[in-house]
Design an enzyme around this catalytic site. Structure first.
Site, mmCIF file in Angstrom:
data_model
loop_
_atom_site.group_PDB
_atom_site.id
_atom_site.type_symbol
_atom_site.label_atom_id
_atom_site.label_comp_id
_atom_site.label_asym_id
_atom_site.label_seq_id
_atom_site.Cartn_x
_atom_site.Cartn_y
_atom_site.Cartn_z
ATOM 1 N N HIS A 277 0.843 -1.204 0.000
ATOM 2 C CA HIS A 277 0.000 0.000 0.000
ATOM 3 C C HIS A 277 0.878 1.255 0.000
ATOM 4 O O HIS A 277 0.660 2.183 -0.804
ATOM 5 C CB HIS A 277 -0.909 0.000 1.235
ATOM 6 C CG HIS A 277 -1.561 1.316 1.510
ATOM 7 N ND1 HIS A 277 -2.832 1.620 1.069
ATOM 8 C CD2 HIS A 277 -1.117 2.426 2.168
ATOM 9 C CE1 HIS A 277 -3.140 2.855 1.443
ATOM 10 N NE2 HIS A 277 -2.115 3.361 2.118
ATOM 11 N N GLU A 278 1.856 1.300 0.896
ATOM 12 C CA GLU A 278 2.727 2.475 0.980
ATOM 13 C C GLU A 278 3.526 2.658 -0.305
ATOM 14 O O GLU A 278 3.762 3.789 -0.753
ATOM 15 C CB GLU A 278 3.664 2.350 2.187
ATOM 16 C CG GLU A 278 2.959 2.274 3.534
ATOM 17 C CD GLU A 278 2.075 3.485 3.815
ATOM 18 O OE1 GLU A 278 2.365 4.568 3.259
ATOM 19 O OE2 GLU A 278 1.096 3.354 4.568
ATOM 20 N N GLU A 357 -5.451 7.344 -1.044
ATOM 21 C CA GLU A 357 -5.316 6.190 -0.158
ATOM 22 C C GLU A 357 -6.090 4.985 -0.707
ATOM 23 O O GLU A 357 -5.626 3.842 -0.617
ATOM 24 C CB GLU A 357 -5.812 6.539 1.247
ATOM 25 C CG GLU A 357 -4.984 7.584 1.969
ATOM 26 C CD GLU A 357 -3.571 7.118 2.266
ATOM 27 O OE1 GLU A 357 -3.343 5.888 2.322
ATOM 28 O OE2 GLU A 357 -2.687 7.980 2.433
ATOM 29 N N ASP A 361 -4.699 1.291 -1.801
ATOM 30 C CA ASP A 361 -5.289 0.001 -1.402
ATOM 31 C C ASP A 361 -5.483 -0.897 -2.622
ATOM 32 O O ASP A 361 -5.192 -2.099 -2.589
ATOM 33 C CB ASP A 361 -6.635 0.226 -0.702
ATOM 34 C CG ASP A 361 -6.479 0.680 0.739
ATOM 35 O OD1 ASP A 361 -5.357 0.603 1.276
ATOM 36 O OD2 ASP A 361 -7.488 1.120 1.332
#
Length: 419
Positions: A277-278, A357, A361
């Protein structure tokens, strides 16, 4: 002046009563009935006591957030109304004739006043986190962080004021444009130095001890073309029970960071999803888009601030003890206007952030193909930080830079159903 102070305090008290009443009487957390009993239902992964603590903790933190913002505005107004800003300016001018030293003197004492007056709110927030077991930070460590915050705030105040007043004194009408041009390289510079200069002031960073896990994370990073040779671990367990991980910095200063609490409480599959994700942020260049967005907002903000501050001085100059915009004593007015503009812009900024964000995901699921691990990771994040699964809309709009836990788990559940 006394009448304005009374009206301001009275209005703030009424506002406080309204906010407290809203969160304690009307804002009850719940999820849509069709998702009851699913992985998105907190009743399936939190005990009844944990649900109660989560609701109470979130309620208090939300109340503090909405009370602290106008509280900051009142601080700036009182500094202006009571003539404190003017007194500090005269003291700076008597102390030295050097312009740079005058700015440094003024900003040190202004920063100290702001720090002292905001300390009660910060202390209550810290105490609540300790009381609910989210924070593990000793009081000595908390005071150390407050001191660092003060020093950084003072340095930032000094730098901003030096730029603003240097240009105001030379270019009364276009100072904001030249200040913005200077802010562009400064913004990029701070993005470079944050991981290697600022962050280590608060915590110790060291290479990840689990080399097998580091190898798997770096393999993901290599596929994402992230120029990282190490994964860093940070000792956040000394301060919190919450979990987190992030990729920070730009270019050669990019860093992959895992909190030690995350390493202790999540399984390898869950950690790999979080890291993917990051990395998604890096791949989709969200950091660069964030820098560009900040630069754009600074352009608009400085343009509006110039107009508003000049209008306020023309209209309320006597009440603020101000005659001209180039006086140091006008800096609290700059802070007030910019804080108001930041609050007005926050719903839009938060909305864009939530979209990024969600995209991260999606990227992480495409790389790991493990929605089960992702769901369990979000559930554990909720449990560790006593996060609110489905907060009130007002909170989501003004506080949430990420989708809610409910939204994230529902997204993953829908992916599972399609498989």
């Amino acid at each position: 002046m006394k009448k304005m102070v009374r009206w301001a305090l009275g209005g703030y008290i009424v506002y406080c009563i309204g906010i407290i009443g809203y969160f304690f009487l009307f804002a009850h957390p719940s999820i849509p009935s069709q998702w009851k009993g699913t992985a998105a239902d907190p009743a399936t992964f939190l005990t009844p006591n944990e649900q109660l603590l989560s609701e109470q903790y979130s309620r208090w933190k939300n109340v503090l957030f909405f009370l602290s913002i106008p509280y900051d505005w009142l601080i700036y107004l009182f500094i202006l109304w009571l003539g404190i800003g003017k007194t500090l300016q005269r003291s700076a001018e008597r102390t030295t004739k050097w312009f740079v030293l005058q700015v440094a003197f003024y900003m040190f004492w202004l920063s100290l006043l702001v720090t002292i007056w905001t300390l009660p709110i910060d202390w209550i927030s810290y105490h609540i986190s300790r009381a609910y077991g989210v924070s593990t930070q000793p009081i000595s460590s908390w005071l150390h962080d407050q001191m660092i915050n003060f020093l950084i705030q003072t340095a930032v105040f000094f730098l901003i004021a030096l730029v603003i007043y240097s240009f105001i004194r030379r270019f009364d009408k276009r100072w904001w444009l030249y200040a913005w041009l200077v802010s562009v390289p400064l913004t990029v510079f701070f993005m470079f130095i944050q991981p290697v200069v600022i962050d280590p002031l608060y915590n110790d960073f060291y290479p990840l001890k689990d080399k097998a896990l580091e190898g798997k994370i770096l393999a993901l990073a290599e596929k994402a073309h992230i120029p990282a040779d190490h994964v860093f671990e940070v000792n956040m367990s000394e301060k919190t029970n919450a979990l987190n991980a992030y990729v920070t910095g730009i270019g050669s200063h990019a860093r992959i960071v895992l909190w030690d609490t995350t390493l202790e409480r999540l399984q390898e599959r869950e950690i790999l999803f979080i890291m993917a994700h990051e990395m998604g942020h890096y791949v989709m260049k969200h950091i660069y888009w964030g820098v560009a967005g900040t630069i754009l907002l600074l352009f608009v903000g400085l343009f509006i601030t110039n107009r508003v501050v000049k209008w306020l001085i023309r209209t309320w100059g006597n009440s603020f003890h101000l005659q001209k915009i180039h006086e140091f004593a006008s800096f609290p007015l700059f802070l007030l206007v910019f804080s108001l503009l930041s609050f007005v812009a926050s719903p839009t900024v938060n909305f864009v952030s939530r979209q990024e964000e969600h995209a991260a995901d999606q990227y992480a699921i495409q790389r790991t193909h493990d929605p089960e691990a992702a769901i369990s990771a979000f559930q554990k994040l909720t449990k560790a930080g006593l996060s609110e699964v489905n907060p009130p809309t007002l909170v989501k709009i003004f506080r949430y830079t990420h989708p809610t836990i409910f939204e994230r788990i529902v997204f993953l559940e829908q992916i599972k159903q399609k498989e």
